[in-house]
Design a protein around this motif. Structure first.
Motif, mmCIF file in Angstrom:
data_model
loop_
_atom_site.group_PDB
_atom_site.id
_atom_site.type_symbol
_atom_site.label_atom_id
_atom_site.label_comp_id
_atom_site.label_asym_id
_atom_site.label_seq_id
_atom_site.Cartn_x
_atom_site.Cartn_y
_atom_site.Cartn_z
ATOM 1 N N ALA A 6 4.529 3.524 1.076
ATOM 2 C CA ALA A 6 3.572 4.354 0.337
ATOM 3 C C ALA A 6 3.474 3.902 -1.117
ATOM 4 O O ALA A 6 2.368 3.854 -1.707
ATOM 5 N N ALA A 7 4.612 3.526 -1.732
ATOM 6 C CA ALA A 7 4.587 3.030 -3.106
ATOM 7 C C ALA A 7 3.834 1.712 -3.191
ATOM 8 O O ALA A 7 3.088 1.446 -4.154
ATOM 9 N N HIS A 8 4.017 0.830 -2.193
ATOM 10 C CA HIS A 8 3.293 -0.435 -2.154
ATOM 11 C C HIS A 8 1.785 -0.203 -2.090
ATOM 12 O O HIS A 8 1.004 -0.837 -2.841
ATOM 13 N N GLU A 9 1.345 0.686 -1.243
ATOM 14 C CA GLU A 9 -0.095 0.964 -1.124
ATOM 15 C C GLU A 9 -0.625 1.612 -2.408
ATOM 16 O O GLU A 9 -1.757 1.340 -2.823
ATOM 17 N N GLN A 10 0.229 2.483 -3.056
ATOM 18 C CA GLN A 10 -0.193 3.104 -4.311
ATOM 19 C C GLN A 10 -0.382 2.045 -5.403
ATOM 20 O O GLN A 10 -1.288 2.137 -6.235
ATOM 21 N N ARG A 11 0.474 0.986 -5.388
ATOM 22 C CA ARG A 11 0.361 -0.084 -6.387
ATOM 23 C C ARG A 11 -0.942 -0.860 -6.179
ATOM 24 O O ARG A 11 -1.631 -1.213 -7.154
ATOM 25 N N ASN A 12 -1.275 -1.158 -4.930
ATOM 26 C CA ASN A 12 -2.541 -1.840 -4.653
ATOM 27 C C ASN A 12 -3.735 -0.996 -5.096
ATOM 28 O O ASN A 12 -4.713 -1.508 -5.655
ATOM 29 N N ALA A 13 -3.616 0.327 -4.856
ATOM 30 C CA ALA A 13 -4.729 1.203 -5.247
ATOM 31 C C ALA A 13 -4.841 1.316 -6.755
ATOM 32 O O ALA A 13 -5.945 1.470 -7.308
ATOM 33 N N ALA A 14 -3.676 1.228 -7.475
ATOM 34 C CA ALA A 14 -3.700 1.363 -8.932
ATOM 35 C C ALA A 14 -4.455 0.197 -9.576
ATOM 36 O O ALA A 14 -5.041 0.352 -10.665
ATOM 37 N N ARG A 15 -4.476 -0.965 -8.988
ATOM 38 C CA ARG A 15 -5.214 -2.103 -9.556
ATOM 39 C C ARG A 15 -6.719 -1.915 -9.399
ATOM 40 O O ARG A 15 -7.504 -2.461 -10.175
ATOM 41 N N LYS A 16 -7.128 -1.171 -8.389
ATOM 42 C CA LYS A 16 -8.561 -0.925 -8.209
ATOM 43 C C LYS A 16 -9.062 0.130 -9.185
ATOM 44 O O LYS A 16 -10.216 0.084 -9.604
ATOM 45 N N LEU A 24 13.184 3.625 -7.729
ATOM 46 C CA LEU A 24 12.705 2.294 -7.319
ATOM 47 C C LEU A 24 11.318 2.368 -6.711
ATOM 48 O O LEU A 24 10.479 1.479 -6.938
ATOM 49 N N CYS A 25 11.071 3.426 -5.938
ATOM 50 C CA CYS A 25 9.704 3.605 -5.405
ATOM 51 C C CYS A 25 8.714 3.818 -6.555
ATOM 52 O O CYS A 25 7.568 3.297 -6.521
ATOM 53 N N GLY A 26 9.159 4.543 -7.595
ATOM 54 C CA GLY A 26 8.282 4.744 -8.747
ATOM 55 C C GLY A 26 8.009 3.435 -9.484
ATOM 56 O O GLY A 26 6.896 3.201 -9.961
ATOM 57 N N ILE A 27 9.066 2.577 -9.618
ATOM 58 C CA ILE A 27 8.848 1.276 -10.278
ATOM 59 C C ILE A 27 7.848 0.440 -9.482
ATOM 60 O O ILE A 27 6.960 -0.214 -10.052
ATOM 61 N N LEU A 28 8.000 0.456 -8.141
ATOM 62 C CA LEU A 28 7.078 -0.327 -7.301
ATOM 63 C C LEU A 28 5.655 0.232 -7.359
ATOM 64 O O LEU A 28 4.670 -0.519 -7.335
ATOM 65 N N ALA A 29 5.518 1.553 -7.472
ATOM 66 C CA ALA A 29 4.184 2.168 -7.451
ATOM 67 C C ALA A 29 3.492 2.134 -8.792
ATOM 68 O O ALA A 29 2.259 2.297 -8.869
ATOM 69 N N THR A 30 4.232 1.950 -9.900
ATOM 70 C CA THR A 30 3.623 1.998 -11.235
ATOM 71 C C THR A 30 2.900 0.682 -11.523
ATOM 72 O O THR A 30 3.496 -0.402 -11.429
ATOM 73 N N GLY A 31 1.711 0.763 -11.927
ATOM 74 C CA GLY A 31 0.938 -0.425 -12.273
ATOM 75 C C GLY A 31 -0.497 -0.072 -12.663
ATOM 76 O O GLY A 31 -0.894 1.108 -12.568
#
Length: 922
Positions: free
Chosen positions: A817-827, A888-895
């Motif tokens: 879920a954090a990985h998908e949130q990171r991809n969405a944050a770039r959009k 760690l999930c927060g670090i991965l999701a932040t972007g």
């Protein structure tokens, strides 16, 4: 100028400048006595450098010890230690060992034991250490195993052994030794505590037993408790010994009092039996006197006087015995009957004496009708032989011929001859003499043919009677002289008390009368009577006072009878038979105390007291039977209690209540009390035995639980978790430990619980560290994915189209879920300031979790995070591993994160994660 001369021409080793004195030390030779004295003086210089340089030139430890006696500087102490440990100089080992006896410095001994260059030196120094913390330090930190073991052997206290077992990690032998000795010490303490508890139990039982009244098994119970006390191996305290001696003394007093009471009862019974036997002989003597009178051929005035005198003498003796002990009912009836017979004979003789003149007148006038009328008025008993006057009257009335004899008379003469022979064999002289005289008279009246067959026997018995008469005279003559002299001496003796004088006088008179007419002389009789009269005159005032005392005793006895009659007439339905027995015994004692009483009233009041005692004994027996019935009910209740479904402890408490009720009831009849008590005691013993068996089983289970808990503690103490998955092993061990609860109270159980809780905390801490380390290590595996996201973030920030990073295989749901949130944050990127704020917050949270310091500027943020964690912990239980996973999930999701921002934050993030990734030390 004096200062200049001193500097120019004074010794350099005494120069003011410390550097000059240090240079002068190099030129001094320790082998020269003067230089050696200078060096010793410089060793106490005010400058530390001078002292150190001077001491370096002194290598003799004996000289150093002598210097240390006057002054003790740090440099001297350090140099002495270096010399003794072998770091400086070449002092032989034997000399250094000999010098240890002259040292009294525990700190120096500890340093020698720790740093000595030889094992023997270290052991010698260790032998002079007595401080237990120093010994523990040596056992844990010394580099030589033999020294560690020797130090561990000398640690004896429980606290020291516990500390040694916890700190001695580098030497398993020391750890095992400490644990073994600690376990033995705790076992000894547990056994000592058990012994103390057992002694206290025995003491309480003995003290309670000492407060009880006597019962049939009292002495046996006391001996059982005494054997239990002596069986214990440990020594009692002074207080316990004092309590034991006091309780034993009270128990022995109860037993001794009962034995004394029992002995007194036996003595009283023996006295009662003796009195009963004497009364038996007295009644038989009275009956024999009547029988002898009946066997005679004629009754004279002398026979009647002798009969009445004998009756008075025996009546006085009967009264004296009755005052001491109440006679039996059967013997009292015999005595009353024989007295009535004496009284009948006396009244018949009085009637005869009153009609004597009328009888003689009738004989002279040959008036048979008048004689028959007078005989009817006399009413002479048919079973008594007549007097000579009555014989003349009957002969005149019946006109019998003297030579006439009938066969029944001959048969009677034969029976009397057999009776005479028996009396001679028994030595009954008086009765035999009277019967022989009667036979002589009747023998002359028999026909000649009958006399020839009887005459040899009569002559032989007459010869035996004459021999018995001579023997009595031979014995009685000296005896009469002796009695006469004794009573004359008694009459002249003025030193005796009146009571003793009266007793001796009565005894002498009795002995004189017992001689009868054997060797009787008028002169001796007059002397004896005269001395007796003087004694009677002397005892006159005393006898008057005795009569008054007897009257007072009579009134007291009558008052006692009235009190007892009131008690018997109005008995208490719930009266204790023991109290009634005490009243009976005390009344008997008072009755004996109020003695003597007037003879003419003694028999009447004695019979009254006897009837009262009989009624009181009946009341005692009635109450005792009621108590026996109640105790039989208690026995039945105890028998039913054995089959009760409750616990053994509950049955034992109920049995104690039954025992209390038993003691409150009192005593049943003597024979039945012992039988009921044995049965009741047997039932109670079975109940208590079942309780003891249950206690033993419970104690055995407790010991098994303790042993199992000890084994579990040792197993978990030796176990070290390797992964966070080993938490299941710890939970199983905790559940197993809970199954052993409750552990028995005691120091061992408390020590085991403290050790177990400490082990559990340590293992949980290790598991937590392992979970944090594993989580950090899993993050390291996700670094390639994070790097790809950072590259995609950099391209998106440079203006390129937002890229979608492919997920790595094996991601859990949160990471995915954090990985998908990171991809969405770039959009739909957030402002750079907000991203920097989120990443900084995650960094501070990670530092807080790792226990690292944060910058002063981040303090408000750290406080805010702590407040959030505190509020969240109230709603759910927090886990550090879970928090780390969320960070760690927060670090991965932040972007998206700019490269400059990441390069600024990445270093601290890596440092915190590296600290969390360290495995815990085992």
């Amino acid at each position: 100028m004096s200062g200049i001369f001193e500097r120019l021409f004074g010794p350099r080793w005494q120069h003011r400048d410390p550097s000059v004195r240090r240079q002068a030390i190099e030129r001094l030779d320790a082998g020269q006595p003067r230089d050696l004295q200078r060096l010793e003086k410089l060793a106490s210089d005010s400058d530390p450098g001078v002292r150190q340089a001077a001491l370096a030139r002194l290598g003799d430890p004996a000289r150093l010890l002598a210097l240390r006696a006057n002054q003790d500087s740090p440099e001297l102490r350090a140099h002495l230690k270096a010399v003794l440990t072998g770091q400086v100089g070449n002092v032989p080992l034997g000399e250094r060992l000999a010098l240890l006896d002259r040292i009294d410095d525990p700190a120096l001994f500890a340093e020698l034991a720790m740093q000595g260059d030889n094992q023997e030196l270290r052991l010698s120094a260790l032998a002079r250490l007595d401080d237990e913390p120093a010994l523990i330090h040596q056992a844990c930190e010394n580099s030589i195993a033999a020294v560690r073991h020797a130090a561990a052997e000398r640690v004896t206290s429980e606290e020291g052994l516990t500390q040694l077992a916890r700190q001695a990690r580098r030497d398993k032998h020391v750890t095992r030794l400490a644990r073994d000795r600690l376990n033995r010490l705790r076992e000894d303490a547990s056994q000592a505590e058990a012994q103390r508890i057992e002694r206290e139990r025995i003491l309480e039982a003995l003290e309670q037993h000492a407060q009880h009244a006597w019962e049939p098994l009292y002495a046996g119970r006391y001996r059982h408790l005494k054997r239990e006390w002596e069986r214990l191996s440990d020594l009692p305290t002074s207080e316990q010994e004092h309590r034991y001696q006091e309780a034993s003394l009270r128990c022995r007093k109860v037993i001794t009092d009962h034995e004394a009471q029992h002995q007194a009862i036996e003595t009283a019974d023996q006295q009662r039996n003796d009195a009963e036997a004497e009364r038996q002989a007295l009644v038989e003597a009275l009956e024999e006197s009547v029988a002898g009178l009946r066997q005679g051929d004629a009754i004279t005035q002398q026979d009647i006087d002798s009969l009445l005198a004998h009756k008075r003498l025996q009546a006085n003796r009967w009264q004296t015995l009755s005052e001491q002990h109440v006679p039996s009912q059967a013997l009292s009836e015999r005595y009353t009957a024989v007295l009535e017979e004496h009284e009948r004979i006396r009244l018949a003789w009085e009637r005869l004496e009153q009609k004597t003149d009328a009888l003689r007148e009738g004989i002279e006038q040959q008036d048979n009708d008048h004689l028959r009328h007078v005989l009817d008025g006399i009413d002479w008993p048919s079973d008594l032989p007549p007097s000579p006057l009555l014989r003349r009257v009957k002969n005149q009335l019946t006109q019998r011929l003297a030579e006439t004899s009938t066969p029944p008379q001959a048969e009677r003469v034969s029976q009397d001859l057999a009776e005479l022979e028996k009396l001679l064999e028994q030595g009954a002289f008086k009765r035999a003499s009277r019967l022989h005289q009667s036979l002589r008279q009747r023998f002359d009246a028999l026909p000649a043919n009958q006399r020839q067959s009887i005459q040899p026997t009569l002559k032989r018995l007459g010869a035996q009677l004459a021999e018995l008469r001579d023997w009595r005279g031979f014995v009685a003559g000296p005896k009469r002289n002796q009695l006469c002299s004794a009573i004359e001496e008694l009459a002249e003796d003025t030193t005796l008390l009146d009571a003793e004088l009266d007793r001796r006088h009565r005894q002498l008179v009795k002995d004189w009368k017992n001689l009868g007419d054997a060797a009787a002389e008028r002169e001796l009789s007059n002397r004896f009577r005269a001395a007796s009269d003087r004694i009677h005159e002397r005892l006159g005032p005393w006898r008057q006072a005795r009569d008054e005392e007897r009257q007072h005793n009579l009134q007291a006895r009558e008052g006692l009878c009235e009190q007892l009659e009131a008690l018997v007439d109005n008995p208490d339905p719930s009266a204790d038979p023991d109290v009634l027995r005490q009243i009976r015994d005390r009344a008997r004692e008072q009755w004996r105390r109020f003695s003597p009483v007037p003879r003419d009233q003694a028999e009447q009041v004695g019979q009254r007291f006897g009837h009262i005692r009989h009624a009181l004994q009946t009341l005692i027996d009635q109450r005792a039977q009621e108590i026996a019935a109640a105790k039989r009910a208690l026995v039945e209740e105890a028998r039913q209690l054995q089959n009760d479904t409750g616990t053994a402890a509950q049955r034992a408490e109920h049995a104690k209540g039954l025992q209390r009720r038993w003691r409150e009831l009192g005593r049943a009849p003597k024979g039945e009390e012992q039988a009921l008590w044995r049965e009741f005691r047997s039932l109670c013993d079975n109940i208590f035995a079942a309780r003891e068996s249950e206690r033993d089983d419970r104690a055995q289970r407790a010991r098994e639980h303790l042993d199992a808990m000890q084994a579990l503690i040792e197993r978990i103490d030796a176990w070290q978790p390797t992964t966070s998955q080993d938490a299941n092993v710890l939970e199983q061990a905790i559940n197993e430990a809970e199954s052993f609860e409750p552990l028995p109270a005691g120091r061992r159980s408390e020590g085991m619980r403290r050790r177990w809780n400490g082990i559990i905390r340590a293992r949980r801490e290790q598991l937590l560290r392992l979970s944090l380390s594993e989580e950090a290590q899993r993050w390291q595996q996700l670094r390639p994915l994070l790097d790809r996201h950072l590259e995609a973030d950099a391209q998106q920030l440079e203006g390129h189209e937002a890229m979608v990073v492919e997920a790595m295989p094996g991601l859990d749901r949160d990471m995915l879920a954090a990985h998908e949130q990171r991809n969405a944050a770039r959009k739909a990127p957030l402002p750079a300031e907000q991203v920097a704020e989120q990443l900084g917050r995650l960094r501070v949270h990670l530092a807080l979790l790792a226990g690292a310091r944060v910058e002063r500027a981040d303090e408000p943020l750290r406080l805010a995070i702590q407040v959030e964690r505190l509020n969240e912990s109230r709603e759910r239980e927090l886990s550090k591993a879970g928090e780390l996973h969320d960070i760690l999930c927060g670090i991965l999701a932040t972007g998206p994160v700019a490269p400059s921002l990441w390069s600024r934050e990445a270093g601290e993030l890596d440092n915190h994660l590296s600290q969390l990734a360290r495995l815990p030390s085992s």
